[in-house]
Write a protein that holds these residues in place. Structure first.
Motif, PDB file in Angstrom:
ATOM      1  N   ALA B  71       1.043  22.004  24.096  1.00 24.21           N
ATOM      2  CA  ALA B  71       2.430  21.941  23.629  1.00 24.21           C
ATOM      3  C   ALA B  71       2.538  21.186  22.303  1.00 24.21           C
ATOM      4  O   ALA B  71       3.234  21.621  21.381  1.00 24.21           O
ATOM      5  N   MET B  72       1.827  20.052  22.196  1.00 23.65           N
ATOM      6  CA  MET B  72       1.917  19.247  20.970  1.00 23.65           C
ATOM      7  C   MET B  72       1.254  19.960  19.797  1.00 23.65           C
ATOM      8  O   MET B  72       1.763  19.947  18.682  1.00 23.65           O
ATOM      9  N   VAL B  73       0.081  20.573  20.043  1.00 21.78           N
ATOM     10  CA  VAL B  73      -0.582  21.309  18.963  1.00 21.78           C
ATOM     11  C   VAL B  73       0.327  22.426  18.462  1.00 21.78           C
ATOM     12  O   VAL B  73       0.547  22.581  17.254  1.00 21.78           O
ATOM     13  N   GLY B  74       0.858  23.202  19.400  1.00 25.73           N
ATOM     14  CA  GLY B  74       1.685  24.336  19.007  1.00 25.73           C
ATOM     15  C   GLY B  74       2.948  23.895  18.291  1.00 25.73           C
ATOM     16  O   GLY B  74       3.312  24.442  17.242  1.00 25.73           O
ATOM     17  N   ALA B  75       3.627  22.895  18.847  1.00 23.77           N
ATOM     18  CA  ALA B  75       4.860  22.427  18.209  1.00 23.77           C
ATOM     19  C   ALA B  75       4.558  21.788  16.861  1.00 23.77           C
ATOM     20  O   ALA B  75       5.287  21.996  15.885  1.00 23.77           O
ATOM     21  N   GLY B  76       3.487  21.015  16.789  1.00 17.26           N
ATOM     22  CA  GLY B  76       3.139  20.360  15.532  1.00 17.26           C
ATOM     23  C   GLY B  76       2.820  21.337  14.422  1.00 17.26           C
ATOM     24  O   GLY B  76       3.157  21.100  13.254  1.00 17.26           O
ATOM     25  N   GLU B  89       9.024  26.748  26.304  1.00 14.37           N
ATOM     26  CA  GLU B  89       8.002  27.716  26.712  1.00 14.37           C
ATOM     27  C   GLU B  89       6.810  27.030  27.373  1.00 14.37           C
ATOM     28  O   GLU B  89       6.295  27.478  28.401  1.00 14.37           O
ATOM     29  N   SER B  90       6.342  25.939  26.747  1.00  8.09           N
ATOM     30  CA  SER B  90       5.145  25.263  27.254  1.00  8.09           C
ATOM     31  C   SER B  90       5.349  24.742  28.672  1.00  8.09           C
ATOM     32  O   SER B  90       4.427  24.773  29.489  1.00  8.09           O
ATOM     33  N   ILE B  91       6.537  24.242  28.947  1.00 11.88           N
ATOM     34  CA  ILE B  91       6.789  23.760  30.300  1.00 11.88           C
ATOM     35  C   ILE B  91       6.965  24.931  31.251  1.00 11.88           C
ATOM     36  O   ILE B  91       6.446  24.934  32.365  1.00 11.88           O
ATOM     37  N   MET B  92       7.674  25.960  30.782  1.00 10.04           N
ATOM     38  CA  MET B  92       7.942  27.083  31.684  1.00 10.04           C
ATOM     39  C   MET B  92       6.683  27.852  32.055  1.00 10.04           C
ATOM     40  O   MET B  92       6.587  28.380  33.158  1.00 10.04           O
ATOM     41  N   ALA B 149      -2.365  31.044  30.441  1.00  9.03           N
ATOM     42  CA  ALA B 149      -1.021  31.484  30.083  1.00  9.03           C
ATOM     43  C   ALA B 149      -0.510  30.788  28.824  1.00  9.03           C
ATOM     44  O   ALA B 149       0.095  31.404  27.944  1.00  9.03           O
ATOM     45  N   THR B 150      -0.770  29.485  28.709  1.00 10.24           N
ATOM     46  CA  THR B 150      -0.181  28.726  27.607  1.00 10.24           C
ATOM     47  C   THR B 150      -0.872  28.994  26.284  1.00 10.24           C
ATOM     48  O   THR B 150      -0.291  28.775  25.222  1.00 10.24           O
ATOM     49  N   ILE B 151      -2.113  29.466  26.321  1.00 10.46           N
ATOM     50  CA  ILE B 151      -2.828  29.790  25.080  1.00 10.46           C
ATOM     51  C   ILE B 151      -2.083  30.842  24.273  1.00 10.46           C
ATOM     52  O   ILE B 151      -2.015  30.786  23.045  1.00 10.46           O
ATOM     53  N   VAL B 152      -1.498  31.803  25.012  1.00 14.41           N
ATOM     54  CA  VAL B 152      -0.784  32.907  24.362  1.00 14.41           C
ATOM     55  C   VAL B 152       0.366  32.406  23.492  1.00 14.41           C
ATOM     56  O   VAL B 152       0.651  32.976  22.426  1.00 14.41           O
TER      57      VAL B 152
END
Lengths: 465, 465, 465
Positions: B71-76, B89-92, B149-152
């Motif tokens: 989540a942090m990498v993607g948001a950052g 998204e990351s939490i869901m 799932a979160t990699i996507v």
């Protein structure tokens, strides 16, 4: 040079403090330079003791790591002008909790029982309490104590004087948590109720979360709402949190730390039930987040991250009491209900003029009570209470009869009465003596500069709101 | 009062939902209030079982903690205007992954095998699956599922409708991951290939990372690039991430979590090989970061932190398949190549008009395949496959013959074909039915306000880009 | 197309690098495709070995997680314009530390002893060092090595060339830490001093923290203060950190990681003393934070979060050497003194014109020495040195005589002399050869753009200070 002088002065005064410490120290040494202890060395030949220690310690580390989780959630959900204040509080409640619980809290909670009401030895962990088993148990209860204390912070955020924060932290760690903890976990009267197997709370939906939540409610009521929370017509206004990334990180950290909180509460790695507890914790958190998100989407057509985050926490709080005694599907049901309950509670408090900036009362208070209740309903009779020889816990839906439910209802009443009343008294007394709310000017400016002398983000251009 | 009314209305509707839940619940209880289970209690007298449980659970907690890392990498690495969206998204995906995998995924992946293709029992973990061993294994596979799932998310960031995100998360957790997982880890056909020891993937370079990466590729292709990613001449433009501190924190968290991912995949603490795996994981991550940083410095004369961070992840993904079967120096070689491969892949995708905002396809897709391949080359014949009695794995460079390499090549083809095709189908079908891309106005404004109703940083002055 | 060409060119050059790697690889394989190893497989039938491995590994993971802790503290306490620089450094010192320590550091530190001065085998962990026990110990020492390296970063922040950072990281990991580590932990001369039980340092107050702190002091002196740190009259000015939330998160992470650092240093889960160590770590951290906060409040009437955070770290550093050998109340005293010492040291360095942006020298250097000293005073004779058969450690206050104190004083002198002198030499030589400080223009602009080509927060409006 002026600076040298300052340094000299500081050194001199620090020297004074050190002298006092040394005197105390000499006093201690004079009492006895031999250690009168049980087994402080703790050398074991068996892997069995070693693995239980490793399990409990690592889980305790995870629970300790919930502290930054709470700090990030609270800071993220409040405004940039109060971040230094919230962070300082979050660290200080762990510091005060640790020292206070070591000095007196553990003795009250887990010392030799006196008529089911209070423990009466173990002060400073001296003498026979200088023992590896006692230190282990103290550490475990200490991180739980600090969790209870930090929950309150969210409900009183953005308007409480720092001094008042320090004082109530001491009260929580020295009195409110240890005494109630003694009743339910230290062999006290609640655990010996003649209904069901006595009041049960596996990992602290009541003893930690509801307790912290209702102290927070008392604080929020005594303080009153923040400026701007209600418009002229008394309609509640949203005051958006300043950093959603931080809040989301905090919730993730809390979720992670909860894997110490719940499974670790077996206090033994020899109960392989820990696998079921980990799964139940995951499912309830997921279900709580899902139901809160869907309800808020249904009301607003927006995917509300604030409700999602608090829904996850609601599910976690909700499952904490029953996590060891229920099946996976039941955890989902418990979580779904917790998420919904949190949503309703937030709206209810808003409508009643109670301003709880991060939703701590709804998440920890309301869902903590629901957690206590759920034990009496969903416990499926496949696992005992902290001990492999203990009878298995069975709730209403599995033919366990109403006894357990009754015990749970009593513990609900007691935790609310105890934590709210002592909490209210504490805040009210402080308010009478020195006024616990910062001045209107300080509140509008934010607490960071007047209380702490520094803003949180000096390099960024911010909008003061 | 208007608020009271709203609360009343909400309460009523929530009540409706709760009634439905209760009906379901009563249905469940009616079926049987006795638990037909294997061993849900899990009381053990041996430290041997206890230590294996502790090891697997704590490693699973670390894998779960990779969720905030992603989540942090993607948001950052994305823009401030899409942070709430990325976090939600990351939490869901963890929530949906957990619930879906518990309800159906585990049955498909690890249930009784049907012709090497699919598992066919274990739904909701009921009946004989209410067992501590089964719950433990389910929890382990669940956290891996959520990782896939979160990699996507990274590849489809900043332009996908939230609804579409929820749907593909279900597809990944219910079908794509469990079915492929069954083939390689659940006793399915890939693990029984007649070459070498069958297709091998120690901790999931293929089954988790390549799988997630190629679903992401499908999503990125169906979506098309973000506005501004290419100029009028089709030249790719850098869209800098909004918070490098957050992205760096995310990579550190992922690295930390990977110590659960790789060493934990022994599923037993009795394999002291876990020490070698931890070292190999460290060395490959370091080597991957180093080669990516040096290559980008060589091209631009700048110490590019984006490439460094993705290089570390590339090294981690690259070593995941072989981490248990190679020596330290080989891990360095595998990491160096992974970092370089990631760099080339990023430039290649950029040049082909495929916009992958955080580099997920290159990091997880390309390096995941390299990881699978490397097993057939570097495995040194000193350790077996998940079991102490298993034959030791030997690659080409250690005289193991081409059989193992062939098995690895087959698994490479299969994971690409399976994950890309089902992923493509999923995104394409959703696109036909309701259109998966947000409107141009919403994309320019950022997804936070239109989809979620709140900005991530309301107190800060930001530049809308 | 131009991009295709670039990709082609990159691919070609990367191909070249890969060819070189392959050649090296073939060379390695040519030497021997059989592994001449001790026990790389590590299959155990006993839970005893398994639990010790699990304990040491998980504690090592926690120590590794201190890396982002240091990164967040350092970045949070410096300015927004240098965040990318600080993060890149923080990651690179772990990368360089890992690779260097694997390649040469471990051999120097823990290889076969040569006259008490240095170890002389174990390069690349080849041959008989390809063994699970050796890999475990290497991993443990590696994460400590990286901690020592990263401590320096804070003292040289905001003005050091990135190239110089990479070089000194190699020197710390290849020479300064391994050699001193050999002396005190690898069977070298300091551990065999004929006073008391030889120089003792349970978890590295000296070998890690003081060592890193005094290298940092050398760097800060060679570099000189940042622009704006002193006004025209030489009066020190506060340069506030840009993100207090980040710094607080960093301290929480460090505190959490320290539960690996200290308790893990038993290197065995069979010493139940780990419970006492965990408690002592908690109490000293709390006391350090408390004393620093109270002293700064007494001086300024503000609740200074910077001092609070560094006070916590001071307490942690202070207890690190003695954590296994003292009682709870003594940990509080050690922590109180550490917090005060840090405060005085910060003011002292400021007054002497030494600019240490995050307080690394005071926290790690000064309090590291205090930690070494405290062993000789407070050790209470209830626990031995890393081994259950070892004699128990007793300090002056418990009737242990002055021998142990003398050994500690010698180790204090040696760690300061060794780390400061080699550190000074390293920085001075680099400064002569290529100049280690960035140009004044780059320093004013911040290092992120000139060194790394990207700002940390491109979407936010910042004030350049």
């Amino acid at each position: 040079m002026d600076t040298s002088k300052t340094v000299l002065k500081i050194t001199r005064r620090v020297g004074l403090v050190l002298c006092i410490i040394c005197l105390l120290l000499i006093g201690r040494v004079a009492i006895g330079n031999t250690v009168l202890a049980n087994d402080p060395t703790g050398i074991t030949e068996t892997a069995d003791a070693a693995i239980d220690y490793v399990w409990v310690l690592i889980c305790a580390f995870l629970v300790m790591f919930m502290q930054p989780g709470f700090a990030m959630v609270g800071a993220g959900f409040t405004r940039a002008k109060n971040v230094v204040n919230f962070m300082t509080e979050s660290i200080m409640d762990f510091i005060i909790g640790s020292l206070t619980f070591f000095l007196v809290g553990y003795a009250i909670m887990m010392g030799t029982d006196w008529h089911g009401i209070i423990g009466i030895d173990g002060w400073l962990m001296l003498g026979k309490y200088y023992d590896v088993d006692q230190y282990l148990m103290m550490f475990w209860m200490l991180v739980f104590c600090a969790t209870a204390a930090t929950i309150v912070a969210g409900a009183v955020a953005e308007r409480l004087k720092f001094k008042a924060y320090l004082i109530y932290s001491i009260v929580v760690s020295a009195i409110i948590y240890p005494v109630f903890g003694h009743w339910v976990w230290g062999g006290g009267w609640l655990s010996n109720l003649p209904y069901g197997l006595g009041a049960l709370d596996f990992a602290g939906s009541g003893a930690v979360h509801a307790l912290g939540g209702f102290i927070g409610l008392a604080g929020a009521i005594v303080l009153g709402p923040r400026f701007g929370k209600y418009d002229k017509n008394g309609k509640p206004q949203a005051i958006p949190g300043h950093n959603i990334a931080l809040a989301a990180l905090g919730v993730f950290i809390l979720w992670f730390g909860w894997y110490g909180f719940n499974p670790g509460s077996t206090l033994s790695a020899h109960h392989l039930r820990i696998a079921v507890i980990a799964v139940n914790t995951t499912l309830a958190a997921s279900a709580g987040g899902l139901s809160a998100l869907l309800i808020s989407w249904w009301k607003t057509q927006k995917w509300d991250i604030g409700m999602l985050l608090n829904g996850v926490l609601a599910g976690l709080v909700g499952i904490t009491a029953a996590c060891a005694w229920v099946e996976g599907w039941a955890s989902i049901v418990i979580g779904l209900i917790a998420g919904a309950l949190m949503y309703v509670s937030v709206k209810f408090l808003d409508s009643k003029g109670i301003d709880d900036p991060v939703g701590a009362v709804s998440v920890h208070g309301a869902c903590g009570l629901w957690g206590l209740l759920s034990v009496g309903l969903f416990a499926d009779g496949t696992y005992g209470i902290y001990s492999i020889e203990a009878p298995y816990v069975t709730g209403l839906f599995y033919g366990g009869g109403p006894g357990q439910l009754l015990a749970q209802l009593i513990s609900i009443l007691v935790v609310v009465a105890w934590s709210f009343s002592i909490g209210f008294l504490t805040f009210k007394m402080m308010d009478r003596i020195f006024g616990i709310r910062v001045s209107p000017e300080e509140e509008l400016q934010g607490l960071d500069i007047p209380e702490h002398g520094t803003p949180a983000y000096p390099d960024f251009l911010t909008m003061l709101k």
